[in-house]
Design a protein around this motif. Sequence first.
Motif, PDB file in Angstrom:
ATOM      1  N   THR A  13       0.813  -1.217   0.000  1.00  0.00           N
ATOM      2  CA  THR A  13       0.000   0.000   0.000  1.00  0.00           C
ATOM      3  C   THR A  13       0.845   1.266   0.000  1.00  0.00           C
ATOM      4  N   ASP A  14       2.088   1.168   0.457  1.00  0.00           N
ATOM      5  CA  ASP A  14       2.964   2.335   0.475  1.00  0.00           C
ATOM      6  C   ASP A  14       4.400   1.854   0.611  1.00  0.00           C
ATOM      7  N   ALA A  15       5.337   2.738   0.280  1.00  0.00           N
ATOM      8  CA  ALA A  15       6.750   2.396   0.369  1.00  0.00           C
ATOM      9  C   ALA A  15       7.554   3.627   0.758  1.00  0.00           C
ATOM     10  N   SER A  16       8.567   3.420   1.583  1.00  0.00           N
ATOM     11  CA  SER A  16       9.486   4.484   1.991  1.00  0.00           C
ATOM     12  C   SER A  16      10.890   4.065   1.589  1.00  0.00           C
ATOM     13  N   PHE A  17      11.477   4.791   0.636  1.00  0.00           N
ATOM     14  CA  PHE A  17      12.793   4.454   0.102  1.00  0.00           C
ATOM     15  C   PHE A  17      13.868   5.196   0.896  1.00  0.00           C
ATOM     16  N   VAL A  18      14.838   4.441   1.408  1.00  0.00           N
ATOM     17  CA  VAL A  18      15.894   5.007   2.251  1.00  0.00           C
ATOM     18  C   VAL A  18      17.195   5.018   1.469  1.00  0.00           C
ATOM     19  N   GLU A  19      17.787   6.194   1.353  1.00  0.00           N
ATOM     20  CA  GLU A  19      19.025   6.346   0.586  1.00  0.00           C
ATOM     21  C   GLU A  19      20.251   6.326   1.490  1.00  0.00           C
ATOM     22  N   GLY A  20      21.305   5.674   0.991  1.00  0.00           N
ATOM     23  CA  GLY A  20      22.601   5.703   1.635  1.00  0.00           C
ATOM     24  C   GLY A  20      23.585   6.473   0.780  1.00  0.00           C
ATOM     25  N   ALA A  21      24.866   6.267   1.046  1.00  0.00           N
ATOM     26  CA  ALA A  21      25.900   6.997   0.314  1.00  0.00           C
ATOM     27  C   ALA A  21      25.958   6.596  -1.154  1.00  0.00           C
ATOM     28  N   SER A  22      25.524   5.367  -1.467  1.00  0.00           N
ATOM     29  CA  SER A  22      25.611   4.879  -2.848  1.00  0.00           C
ATOM     30  C   SER A  22      24.252   4.674  -3.496  1.00  0.00           C
ATOM     31  N   GLY A  23      23.182   5.173  -2.861  1.00  0.00           N
ATOM     32  CA  GLY A  23      21.850   5.011  -3.420  1.00  0.00           C
ATOM     33  C   GLY A  23      20.891   4.362  -2.440  1.00  0.00           C
ATOM     34  N   VAL A  24      19.762   3.861  -2.954  1.00  0.00           N
ATOM     35  CA  VAL A  24      18.750   3.229  -2.100  1.00  0.00           C
ATOM     36  C   VAL A  24      19.309   1.930  -1.523  1.00  0.00           C
ATOM     37  N   ASN A  25      19.318   1.820  -0.183  1.00  0.00           N
ATOM     38  CA  ASN A  25      19.841   0.615   0.460  1.00  0.00           C
ATOM     39  C   ASN A  25      18.791  -0.162   1.237  1.00  0.00           C
ATOM     40  N   SER A  26      17.596   0.400   1.419  1.00  0.00           N
ATOM     41  CA  SER A  26      16.508  -0.331   2.070  1.00  0.00           C
ATOM     42  C   SER A  26      15.181   0.319   1.702  1.00  0.00           C
ATOM     43  N   ILE A  27      14.130  -0.515   1.721  1.00  0.00           N
ATOM     44  CA  ILE A  27      12.788  -0.048   1.372  1.00  0.00           C
ATOM     45  C   ILE A  27      11.812  -0.577   2.410  1.00  0.00           C
ATOM     46  N   PHE A  28      11.142   0.328   3.124  1.00  0.00           N
ATOM     47  CA  PHE A  28      10.113  -0.074   4.079  1.00  0.00           C
ATOM     48  C   PHE A  28       8.771  -0.102   3.356  1.00  0.00           C
ATOM     49  N   THR A  29       8.031  -1.195   3.537  1.00  0.00           N
ATOM     50  CA  THR A  29       6.750  -1.367   2.849  1.00  0.00           C
ATOM     51  C   THR A  29       5.630  -1.619   3.848  1.00  0.00           C
ATOM     52  N   SER A  30       4.417  -1.221   3.465  1.00  0.00           N
ATOM     53  CA  SER A  30       3.218  -1.510   4.253  1.00  0.00           C
ATOM     54  C   SER A  30       2.249  -2.297   3.391  1.00  0.00           C
ATOM     55  N   CYS A  31       1.353  -3.061   4.048  1.00  0.00           N
ATOM     56  CA  CYS A  31       0.477  -3.977   3.316  1.00  0.00           C
ATOM     57  C   CYS A  31      -0.975  -3.833   3.756  1.00  0.00           C
ATOM     58  N   HIS A  32      -1.866  -4.427   2.966  1.00  0.00           N
ATOM     59  CA  HIS A  32      -3.295  -4.411   3.244  1.00  0.00           C
ATOM     60  C   HIS A  32      -3.645  -5.179   4.516  1.00  0.00           C
ATOM     61  N   ASP A  33      -2.858  -6.181   4.861  1.00  0.00           N
ATOM     62  CA  ASP A  33      -3.194  -7.024   6.005  1.00  0.00           C
ATOM     63  C   ASP A  33      -2.717  -6.453   7.331  1.00  0.00           C
ATOM     64  N   GLY A  34      -2.202  -5.215   7.338  1.00  0.00           N
ATOM     65  CA  GLY A  34      -1.750  -4.595   8.578  1.00  0.00           C
ATOM     66  C   GLY A  34      -0.294  -4.827   8.907  1.00  0.00           C
ATOM     67  N   SER A  35       0.447  -5.427   8.010  1.00  0.00           N
ATOM     68  CA  SER A  35       1.853  -5.733   8.274  1.00  0.00           C
ATOM     69  C   SER A  35       2.768  -4.712   7.613  1.00  0.00           C
ATOM     70  N   VAL A  36       3.973  -4.606   8.163  1.00  0.00           N
ATOM     71  CA  VAL A  36       5.023  -3.778   7.581  1.00  0.00           C
ATOM     72  C   VAL A  36       6.279  -4.630   7.469  1.00  0.00           C
ATOM     73  N   GLY A  37       7.158  -4.258   6.552  1.00  0.00           N
ATOM     74  CA  GLY A  37       8.376  -5.032   6.365  1.00  0.00           C
ATOM     75  C   GLY A  37       9.477  -4.167   5.789  1.00  0.00           C
ATOM     76  N   VAL A  38      10.666  -4.733   5.715  1.00  0.00           N
ATOM     77  CA  VAL A  38      11.796  -4.031   5.132  1.00  0.00           C
ATOM     78  C   VAL A  38      12.409  -4.915   4.050  1.00  0.00           C
ATOM     79  N   ILE A  39      12.681  -4.308   2.895  1.00  0.00           N
ATOM     80  CA  ILE A  39      13.225  -5.022   1.745  1.00  0.00           C
ATOM     81  C   ILE A  39      14.667  -4.587   1.522  1.00  0.00           C
ATOM     82  N   ASP A  40      15.543  -5.549   1.285  1.00  0.00           N
ATOM     83  CA  ASP A  40      16.922  -5.264   0.911  1.00  0.00           C
ATOM     84  C   ASP A  40      16.995  -5.289  -0.612  1.00  0.00           C
ATOM     85  N   PRO A  41      17.090  -4.123  -1.277  1.00  0.00           N
ATOM     86  CA  PRO A  41      17.061  -4.114  -2.746  1.00  0.00           C
ATOM     87  C   PRO A  41      18.298  -4.720  -3.383  1.00  0.00           C
TER      88      PRO A  41
END
Length: 533
Positions: free
Chosen positions: A297-325
């Motif tokens: 349902t939404d995503a928050s992209f986190v940038e480091g020194a070399s670009g996006v290093n993690s992505i926080f996501t939210s879902c319809h079922d009430g859960s949140v997670g973190v993705i290693d791109p």
Amino acid sequence: ASDTMDYESVRAENIKRNTEFLNSIGIDSVKEIIADSHNRKKTTHKGAEKRKRTPVAPARRSGRITIDRLKNEIEEAKQSGNAADIEAKQAMLSQMVADKAQASYEAVITAESEVKDRFNDEPITMDTILNEPKDGANGNVLTVSMKDITVSECTMSTNVNKWHMEDNEEYRLAMSCLQIKEEDVAKVTTARITAVAVHPSMSRTIVCAGDKLGYVGIWDAGDAVEGVVDASTGGNEGVYLYQPHVSSICGLHCSSQEPSRIWSCSYDGTIRVTDMQSSSFMHVYSSPGDLYDVSFTDASFVEGASGVNSIFTSCHDGSVGVIDPRAGTCGWSYEVHDGKVTSIQRHPVDEHMIVTAGRAGYIAIHDIRRAGKKWTPLNTLTGHTKSVNAAHVSPDGQHMVSVCQDDTIKLWHDFMTPKKGNCHTLRHNNHTGRWLSTFKPCFDPKVPSALVMGSMDKNPRRVEVFTVSYSGTSSIGKSPKKNKCNSPMGYQLDPPLNMMSENLNSICSRHAFHPNRNVLASGNSSGRVHIFR
């Protein structure tokens, strides 16, 4: 006959006198002004073509006898006293119940849903543009242009970064000078825009927009100063349309450390990155299961020194997670909300905190160092009475703004402290309905005390810019509207600055600022993007 002649002469004299009076007060010029005000400016047809709708056949309804219907018929038969009819229907009911208990049911997928199956994990080429360029160009023109954008160009600072809360009046004056020219409006996507991002390039104005069907449109709006689209932009007057996803785009991000990459997250549970170096949409991550199991349902992209290093996501079922791109894996995922999570954001200052809002009507502050099955929020903020569209923290981490379906905007201060959170409430019409994207706040990364919102007001249509003031005094020298405020610190939202233009004739729900220039992009629900610059 003489009486008739006298009447006609008096009537003619009255008409002449009245005509002279109307001419003396300039009634003809007033009539022309009123007529011009009703001549609504025609919508621009620049960019993507209007999507053609295919007729949908009416849904088929079963004519078979259902269990509930049969039960009602048995009750009616009992009242009539027809024993034979009652016995026959009870036998039929017993057989139907037995058949249902033994049957195995599978989800029925229509032909339209089958088309929406996820794309495979292979890269999707950018060589083919879906909006049929008028000049026959292909996507290579865009990729070649964006390859030349350097990191130093996207990260250079300007004098606008010096604005702070005490400079709100200067900021408002600068924003009021921004205009939308006719060439600053283009149809970038085919359907309702759900996400907007502005590329950090200092030499060109490049806007990205995603819609509810999974299309991503990239608009090269030309020179940063003049706003002129030259022949090198190619495409359909600078607009390039692609479909890297099959469902609504819930997040877009243009990286300043990776100028040739554009990140996208979709409801279909996939994340892709537009890579101009390879001229393709590269697959980053797909959630487990199929399209109907997990929906971002939404995503928050986190940038480091070399670009996006993690992505926080939210879902319809009430859960949140973190993705290693980099690895394309999910680090963790836990259920933290009662029902759908509508927004998620990694705190701009504290890397260990995330902020979520949801349909349950509350906002939660989480410490990801506590992540686990029994994860409880660090702080829960209540006060909204309906679904919260989004809750976003200012770039300096001092304030948070939440927008809710209860027709309120709340400015939160001291929201990180457990069992605290002072807020200032402002009434605002947020009833966008089912055909418009919901309103979400968008902070200006250059000015931590300023944000933009859509508006339902009309005649004329507008975009509203809010600023945060302190000590109960408006930054523009006017007394603010009285609102219920339980904040002892005196922080409040000033009355909005209305940004209007003769080229803005619709409600814009999604917005994005340029990180270093005074450029604001606003997207509406017909796929058009308007650029204030």
